[in-house]
Enzyme design. Structure first.
Site, PDB file in Angstrom:
ATOM      1  N   HIS A   1       2.580 -12.826  -5.741  1.00  0.00           N
ATOM      2  CA  HIS A   1       1.440 -12.959  -4.830  1.00  0.00           C
ATOM      3  C   HIS A   1       0.842 -14.372  -4.858  1.00  0.00           C
ATOM      4  O   HIS A   1      -0.374 -14.537  -5.012  1.00  0.00           O
ATOM      5  CB  HIS A   1       0.394 -11.909  -5.182  1.00  0.00           C
ATOM      6  CG  HIS A   1      -0.415 -11.431  -4.028  1.00  0.00           C
ATOM      7  ND1 HIS A   1      -1.274 -12.260  -3.329  1.00  0.00           N
ATOM      8  CD2 HIS A   1      -0.502 -10.220  -3.444  1.00  0.00           C
ATOM      9  CE1 HIS A   1      -1.859 -11.544  -2.373  1.00  0.00           C
ATOM     10  NE2 HIS A   1      -1.406 -10.310  -2.412  1.00  0.00           N
TER      11      HIS A   1
ATOM     12  N   GLU B   1       4.938 -12.542   0.816  1.00  0.00           N
ATOM     13  CA  GLU B   1       5.381 -11.655  -0.268  1.00  0.00           C
ATOM     14  C   GLU B   1       6.667 -10.942   0.143  1.00  0.00           C
ATOM     15  O   GLU B   1       6.656 -10.109   1.040  1.00  0.00           O
ATOM     16  CB  GLU B   1       4.289 -10.612  -0.561  1.00  0.00           C
ATOM     17  CG  GLU B   1       2.918 -11.198  -0.804  1.00  0.00           C
ATOM     18  CD  GLU B   1       1.788 -10.212  -0.505  1.00  0.00           C
ATOM     19  OE1 GLU B   1       1.912  -9.027  -0.872  1.00  0.00           O
ATOM     20  OE2 GLU B   1       0.793 -10.619   0.104  1.00  0.00           O
TER      21      GLU B   1
ATOM     22  N   ASP C   1      -1.726  -9.596   8.360  1.00  0.00           N
ATOM     23  CA  ASP C   1      -1.619  -8.906   7.070  1.00  0.00           C
ATOM     24  C   ASP C   1      -0.628  -7.769   7.288  1.00  0.00           C
ATOM     25  O   ASP C   1      -0.962  -6.596   7.192  1.00  0.00           O
ATOM     26  CB  ASP C   1      -3.001  -8.401   6.633  1.00  0.00           C
ATOM     27  CG  ASP C   1      -3.014  -7.961   5.170  1.00  0.00           C
ATOM     28  OD1 ASP C   1      -1.950  -8.031   4.521  1.00  0.00           O
ATOM     29  OD2 ASP C   1      -4.084  -7.554   4.693  1.00  0.00           O
TER      30      ASP C   1
ATOM     31  N   ARG D   1       0.803  -1.229   0.000  1.00  0.00           N
ATOM     32  CA  ARG D   1       0.000   0.000   0.000  1.00  0.00           C
ATOM     33  C   ARG D   1       0.838   1.282   0.000  1.00  0.00           C
ATOM     34  O   ARG D   1       1.911   1.321   0.602  1.00  0.00           O
ATOM     35  CB  ARG D   1      -0.917   0.000   1.235  1.00  0.00           C
ATOM     36  CG  ARG D   1      -1.954  -1.089   1.166  1.00  0.00           C
ATOM     37  CD  ARG D   1      -2.828  -1.159   2.392  1.00  0.00           C
ATOM     38  NE  ARG D   1      -3.912  -2.117   2.175  1.00  0.00           N
ATOM     39  CZ  ARG D   1      -3.752  -3.439   2.239  1.00  0.00           C
ATOM     40  NH1 ARG D   1      -2.582  -3.968   2.535  1.00  0.00           N
ATOM     41  NH2 ARG D   1      -4.778  -4.237   1.994  1.00  0.00           N
TER      42      ARG D   1
ATOM     43  N   HIS E   1      -0.955  -2.586  -4.499  1.00  0.00           N
ATOM     44  CA  HIS E   1      -0.402  -3.439  -5.552  1.00  0.00           C
ATOM     45  C   HIS E   1      -0.400  -2.773  -6.932  1.00  0.00           C
ATOM     46  O   HIS E   1      -0.755  -3.395  -7.938  1.00  0.00           O
ATOM     47  CB  HIS E   1      -1.140  -4.772  -5.596  1.00  0.00           C
ATOM     48  CG  HIS E   1      -0.972  -5.606  -4.353  1.00  0.00           C
ATOM     49  ND1 HIS E   1       0.126  -5.521  -3.535  1.00  0.00           N
ATOM     50  CD2 HIS E   1      -1.782  -6.542  -3.782  1.00  0.00           C
ATOM     51  CE1 HIS E   1      -0.001  -6.356  -2.523  1.00  0.00           C
ATOM     52  NE2 HIS E   1      -1.140  -6.995  -2.642  1.00  0.00           N
TER      53      HIS E   1
HETATM   54  C1  GLA Z   1      -2.127  -8.193   0.034  1.00  0.00           C
HETATM   55  C2  GLA Z   1      -2.634  -7.269   1.052  1.00  0.00           C
HETATM   56  C3  GLA Z   1      -3.903  -7.773   1.640  1.00  0.00           C
HETATM   57  C4  GLA Z   1      -4.909  -8.085   0.569  1.00  0.00           C
HETATM   58  C5  GLA Z   1      -4.310  -9.023  -0.435  1.00  0.00           C
HETATM   59  C6  GLA Z   1      -5.217  -9.246  -1.585  1.00  0.00           C
HETATM   60  O1  GLA Z   1      -1.484  -9.256   0.545  1.00  0.00           O
HETATM   61  O2  GLA Z   1      -1.705  -7.003   2.056  1.00  0.00           O
HETATM   62  O3  GLA Z   1      -4.426  -6.815   2.505  1.00  0.00           O
HETATM   63  O4  GLA Z   1      -5.313  -6.912  -0.062  1.00  0.00           O
HETATM   64  O5  GLA Z   1      -3.105  -8.509  -0.920  1.00  0.00           O
HETATM   65  O6  GLA Z   1      -6.520  -9.531  -1.218  1.00  0.00           O
END
Ligand code: GLA
Length: 384
Positions: A212, A350, A284, A113, A138
């Site tokens: 991803h 990732e 996350d 982000r 992304h």
């Molecule tokens: C990334 C983001 C998550 C989500 C996924 C896709 O990993 O960090 O918050 O948006 O992509 O769903």
């Protein structure tokens, strides 16, 4: 103890067992990479044909789409040589176009982000395409995951692979500079999947490329990964606000659900009522890897499915790891094998620079300037 496929094969040979009785898993253990095979996968609304490439080497089978550089299938054997596709995906192009949450895709120009989709570079302000609430996620609405890449197969010694090329024009999704990107997917004779990213620009810009893949080492569609054991070599992580934008702090993992320095199941702390777990609806977050940026890929994480014995070991040159525990999977997508994906049915690891680095001067820089080459490497090693 973890056995490599080669050890199993050597043991089998000593015991007078043939490769055939152990199944094809071990039959490929010493390489035997085949020339990548191309087939038509589908056609986009504008008539562009999308191909799927199949590669096999060292016991690993990989299927890659020219659309998004998507890993559509990645098959590896369990401890008894039984194969499973351990990467979530779809069996058709339309679903990738209409509803993919980045399944298996290449991510660019900026993985993760960027706050409000805004940043300033060399005194100039840029506004990016905003696609995640008020933020850019992304790469924006039409990121690299939604582009058709030029794909060229190669065989080099005992390695097989694909070169994927995409040129992003100056201003695409709001990013400055023409970005020429080359991604190399290599399957080594030992069955490792290696990704080498390279990019150049003609204007100062920001870059953060990643992959991803959603992993489920028991096989896609087989249920939750909460029983997978995970290790992440990081003493700190980057806490976020409610929009999942880092606060700028590098917090210690010690004594929090974010401590994966010793193997722990994904599910063990996922229901701890920690503010950060609530913000992420699970994990996350970006782990600040202890090794930092390195010129060569270094080991940073291990994922293991105790039932099948399948393991994934990740090495990278990157300083960060976004561990996403599949929190937004809500049971509305039907995967490759015809089964429904629910929350926590896979996880992403990732490798990347930290989220929102363009707005965080204390984070490792993601700026790329003309005349320089962006380089990043991640290696996925499989075992059982
Ligand atoms: C990334 C983001 C998550 C989500 C996924 C896709 O990993 O960090 O918050 O948006 O992509 O769903």
């Amino acid at each position: 103890m973890e056995l490599s496929r080669r050890t199993v094969m050597a043991g089998a040979a000593a015991a007078g067992v043939t490769a055939t009785t152990l199944g094809s898993a071990t039959a490929h253990a010493t390489g035997g990479g085949k020339k990548p095979v191309k087939e038509l996968f589908g056609t986009l609304a504008d008539g562009t044909r999308v191909h799927r490439w199949s590669l096999e080497n060292g016991g690993t089978r990989l299927k890659v789409l020219s659309y998004g550089g998507v890993v559509q299938s990645l098959e590896i054997p369990d401890r008894r040589g039984r194969y499973a596709n351990v990467s979530l995906g779809f069996d058709n192009l339309d679903d990738y176009v209409a509803k993919s949450p980045y399944f298996g895709a290449l991510i660019g120009r900026y993985g993760n982000r960027i706050d409000q989709g805004r940043f300033t570079l060399d005194g100039r302000a840029y506004q990016l395409s905003v696609n995640d609430g008020a933020n850019t996620l992304h790469g924006g609405a039409q990121g690299f995951d939604k582009r058709v890449w030029d794909v060229e197969p190669f065989t080099k010694g005992s390695d097989v692979g694909l070169y994927l090329y995409y040129t992003s024009v100056d201003g695409e999704m709001g990013y400055p500079g023409t970005l020429r990107t080359k991604v190399t997917y290599t399957l080594t004779r030992g069955g490792d999947w290696r990704i080498d990213y390279e990019a150049t620009t003609d204007k100062a810009t920001v870059v953060n490329l990643t992959s991803h893949v959603y992993w489920n080492l028991a096989g896609e569609g087989s249920g939750t990964v909460e029983d997978h054991e995970l290790t992440i070599d990081a003493s700190r992580y980057t806490p976020v606000d409610s929009g999942l934008i880092p606060t700028g702090e590098l917090a210690r993992v010690a004594g929090t659900p974010f401590d994966f320095r010793r193997a722990k199941t994904v599910g063990e702390d996922i229901r701890v009522a920690h503010q950060q777990v609530l913000y992420g609806q699970g994990f996350d977050h970006n782990w600040a890897l202890d090794k930092g940026v390195t010129s060569r890929p270094e080991h940073i994480a291990t994922l293991r499915d105790p039932r099948s014995g399948r393991t994934l070991r990740i090495a990278t040159t990157e300083p960060g790891l976004q561990f996403y525990s599949g929190n937004f999977q809500d049971g509305t997508l039907v995967g490759t094998g015809g089964r429904v994906y629910r929350q926590g049915d896979a996880l992403c690891l990732e490798t990347q620079h930290f989220p929102d680095s363009p707005n965080q001067p204390s984070f490792p820089s993601t700026v790329l300037r003309p005349g320089r080459t962006y380089r990043s490497t991640t290696v996925h090693a499989f075992g059982s």
